[in-house]
Design an enzyme around this catalytic site. Structure first.
Site, PDB file in Angstrom:
ATOM      1  N   GLU A  91       0.820  -1.207   0.000  1.00 13.22           N
ATOM      2  CA  GLU A  91       0.000   0.000   0.000  1.00 13.22           C
ATOM      3  C   GLU A  91       0.857   1.261   0.000  1.00 13.22           C
ATOM      4  O   GLU A  91       1.969   1.269   0.518  1.00 13.22           O
ATOM      5  CB  GLU A  91      -0.896   0.028   1.238  1.00 13.22           C
ATOM      6  CG  GLU A  91      -1.838  -1.137   1.354  1.00 13.22           C
ATOM      7  CD  GLU A  91      -2.623  -1.115   2.666  1.00 13.22           C
ATOM      8  OE1 GLU A  91      -2.508  -0.121   3.421  1.00 13.22           O
ATOM      9  OE2 GLU A  91      -3.325  -2.091   2.945  1.00 13.22           O
ATOM     10  N   CYS A 112       2.936   8.358   1.722  1.00 13.79           N
ATOM     11  CA  CYS A 112       3.406   7.378   2.704  1.00 13.79           C
ATOM     12  C   CYS A 112       3.658   6.073   1.959  1.00 13.79           C
ATOM     13  O   CYS A 112       2.745   5.543   1.316  1.00 13.79           O
ATOM     14  CB  CYS A 112       2.357   7.195   3.796  1.00 13.79           C
ATOM     15  SG  CYS A 112       2.816   5.999   5.068  1.00 13.79           S
ATOM     16  N   CYS A 119       5.065  -7.478   7.938  1.00  7.25           N
ATOM     17  CA  CYS A 119       5.997  -6.953   8.928  1.00  7.25           C
ATOM     18  C   CYS A 119       6.257  -8.030   9.979  1.00  7.25           C
ATOM     19  O   CYS A 119       5.340  -8.755  10.382  1.00  7.25           O
ATOM     20  CB  CYS A 119       5.429  -5.702   9.600  1.00  7.25           C
ATOM     21  SG  CYS A 119       6.575  -4.912  10.757  1.00  7.25           S
ATOM     22  N   CYS A 123       3.641  -5.223  16.084  1.00 12.34           N
ATOM     23  CA  CYS A 123       2.980  -4.246  16.950  1.00 12.34           C
ATOM     24  C   CYS A 123       1.509  -4.647  17.075  1.00 12.34           C
ATOM     25  O   CYS A 123       0.836  -4.912  16.072  1.00 12.34           O
ATOM     26  CB  CYS A 123       3.115  -2.840  16.388  1.00 12.34           C
ATOM     27  SG  CYS A 123       4.817  -2.236  16.359  1.00 12.34           S
ATOM     28  N   CYS A 126      -1.410  -2.979  14.907  1.00 11.06           N
ATOM     29  CA  CYS A 126      -1.154  -2.688  13.502  1.00 11.06           C
ATOM     30  C   CYS A 126      -1.608  -3.821  12.598  1.00 11.06           C
ATOM     31  O   CYS A 126      -1.379  -4.996  12.896  1.00 11.06           O
ATOM     32  CB  CYS A 126       0.342  -2.421  13.306  1.00 11.06           C
ATOM     33  SG  CYS A 126       0.787  -1.975  11.621  1.00 11.06           S
ATOM     34  N   HIS A 236       4.561   5.552  20.680  1.00  6.47           N
ATOM     35  CA  HIS A 236       3.270   5.021  21.136  1.00  6.47           C
ATOM     36  C   HIS A 236       3.218   4.662  22.617  1.00  6.47           C
ATOM     37  O   HIS A 236       2.228   4.105  23.090  1.00  6.47           O
ATOM     38  CB  HIS A 236       2.841   3.822  20.298  1.00  6.47           C
ATOM     39  CG  HIS A 236       3.041   4.030  18.828  1.00  6.47           C
ATOM     40  ND1 HIS A 236       2.705   5.211  18.200  1.00  6.47           N
ATOM     41  CD2 HIS A 236       3.564   3.226  17.865  1.00  6.47           C
ATOM     42  CE1 HIS A 236       3.011   5.124  16.901  1.00  6.47           C
ATOM     43  NE2 HIS A 236       3.534   3.937  16.683  1.00  6.47           N
ATOM     44  N   CYS A 353      -1.859   1.493   8.082  1.00  6.51           N
ATOM     45  CA  CYS A 353      -1.013   0.601   7.289  1.00  6.51           C
ATOM     46  C   CYS A 353      -1.548  -0.832   7.271  1.00  6.51           C
ATOM     47  O   CYS A 353      -1.812  -1.416   8.312  1.00  6.51           O
ATOM     48  CB  CYS A 353       0.398   0.589   7.860  1.00  6.51           C
ATOM     49  SG  CYS A 353       1.151   2.208   7.927  1.00  6.51           S
TER      50      CYS A 353
END
Length: 370
Positions: A91, A112, A119, A123, A126, A236, A353
């Site tokens: 994306e 972005c 990933c 996290c 996410c 965060h 994301c």
């Protein structure tokens, strides 16, 4: 699969052309086709001799991203889902001017971009890592996100234009899409050098922001790079207790080590760091959390970018109310911290994301098994 031509720097191309006994000025012509004309076929490069085009075709690929899906929100944020040559999906998000972004208030449009398929850092809030990590993006796949958005933009009816500069729309880049950028360090840096170069993307280094969840060794490595990229920390949480709940990377690189790396970075670069702070209801949005965050921001001479959480399907986290977000901002400002609250762009298009990719992959899987 041959190396894509957009993974090569000008210097590498000059060496190749010299080996082929081609005049060096042909490199400038090729670069114009790649980064100004944004050509997607060798045959389009009409001022290059046919024999040179055949050599290029034999030795390199020239891949363009396939636009699978695009969502546009009411505030003109645009989200692009791209298919890569191996059918993986990534994306990019085009965000209109906003003083709460990473450059100056005069930002025009920020793209972005993603650096990995999935990933590995997990996290908890996410969507990018929900299906795990698949692979790193190559330099050309990173560069091509910008070129593909520019091609899309040029193809739009001019009355619907997003106020471009000539045929350009991307003025700023934030490396904050799918993946952990500094876990794909070498490919990312090569791509950004191409995007920064006058012969390439022509985007100033200070208009490029690299984000990381906290990879301390790579932050120190980045500090030694000659390029003046901006650095953003996906924080965060301003205590180990809070970060440990939602960011597994904090167990390997706890706050003390991360802060020390950031101080080393500032010592080398002398540039302000941005602390990204996604506000998650009941997790890190209490006024009590502002005290350690303010202390950390003052220590690092950093600014804080508050981002209300974008709800992800299948995850339990919620977005705080506007009143809580505003109160959090107010508490930071009263503690003499430079802070902004992103009045979220793209909330209505699942702009966080990995959301559109995850949604599309699950739809495709469902269709396949019917």
């Amino acid at each position: 699969m041959p190396t894509d031509i957009k993974s090569l720097t000008r210097e590498e191309l000059e060496i190749q052309f010299k080996n082929w006994e081609q005049p060096i000025y042909r490199v400038a012509q090729l670069l114009d086709w790649l980064y100004v004309q944004r050509a997607t076929t060798w045959d389009a490069m009409t001022n290059l001799p046919k024999i040179l085009r055949e050599k290029l075709r034999e030795n390199f690929s020239l891949k363009a991203l396939e636009l699978v899906r695009k969502q546009g929100s009411h505030d003109t944020t645009q989200k692009f889902l791209w298919r890569l040559h191996d059918h993986s999906l990534v994306e990019s998000v085009l965000i209109p001017a906003n003083p709460a972004l990473y450059g100056e208030a005069s930002d025009r449009h920020t793209l972005c971009i993603s650096t990995q398929v999935g990933c590995a850092y997990g996290c908890k809030f996410c969507a990018s890592g929900l299906d795990g990590w698949k692979r790193n993006l190559t330099p050309d796949e990173i560069v091509e996100q910008i070129l593909s958005v520019e091609r899309w933009h040029v193809a739009q009816p001019k009355e619907k234009s997003l106020e471009p500069t000539e045929n350009r729309i991307v003025n700023n880049i934030v490396v904050m899409g799918m993946g952990e950028p500094l876990a794909n360090y070498d490919n990312l840096l090569k791509a950004l050098k191409i995007l920064n170069a006058p012969w390439g993307g022509g985007i100033g280094a200070r208009k490029i922001t690299i984000s990381t969840s906290g990879l301390a060794p790579q932050i120190r490595k980045l500090a030694q790079e000659p390029m003046q990229f901006r650095l953003a920390i996906s924080l965060h949480g301003a205590t180990d207790e809070t970060r440990n709940k939602i960011m597994p990377v904090n167990r390997k690189y706890p706050l003390k080590e991360l802060i020390n790396a950031c101080e080393d970075y500032q010592h080398e670069k002398g540039r302000m760091i941005t602390l990204e702070y996604i506000l998650i209801a009941g997790v890190n949005d209490s006024i009590a959390e502002t005290k350690p965050l303010a202390s950390l921001a003052r220590r690092l001479h950093a600014k804080v970018n508050l981002i209300p959480y974008n709800k992800v399907e299948g995850l339990p986290w919620e977005r705080p109310s506007e009143e809580i977000c505003e109160a959090f901002l107010d508490a930071l400002e009263k503690q003499k911290v430079i802070a902004t609250l992103r009045r979220e762009k793209g909330h209505d298009i699942d702009a966080a994301c990995g959301q559109l990719r995850l949604k599309t992959e699950r739809e495709l899987a469902t269709d396949f098994h019917r």
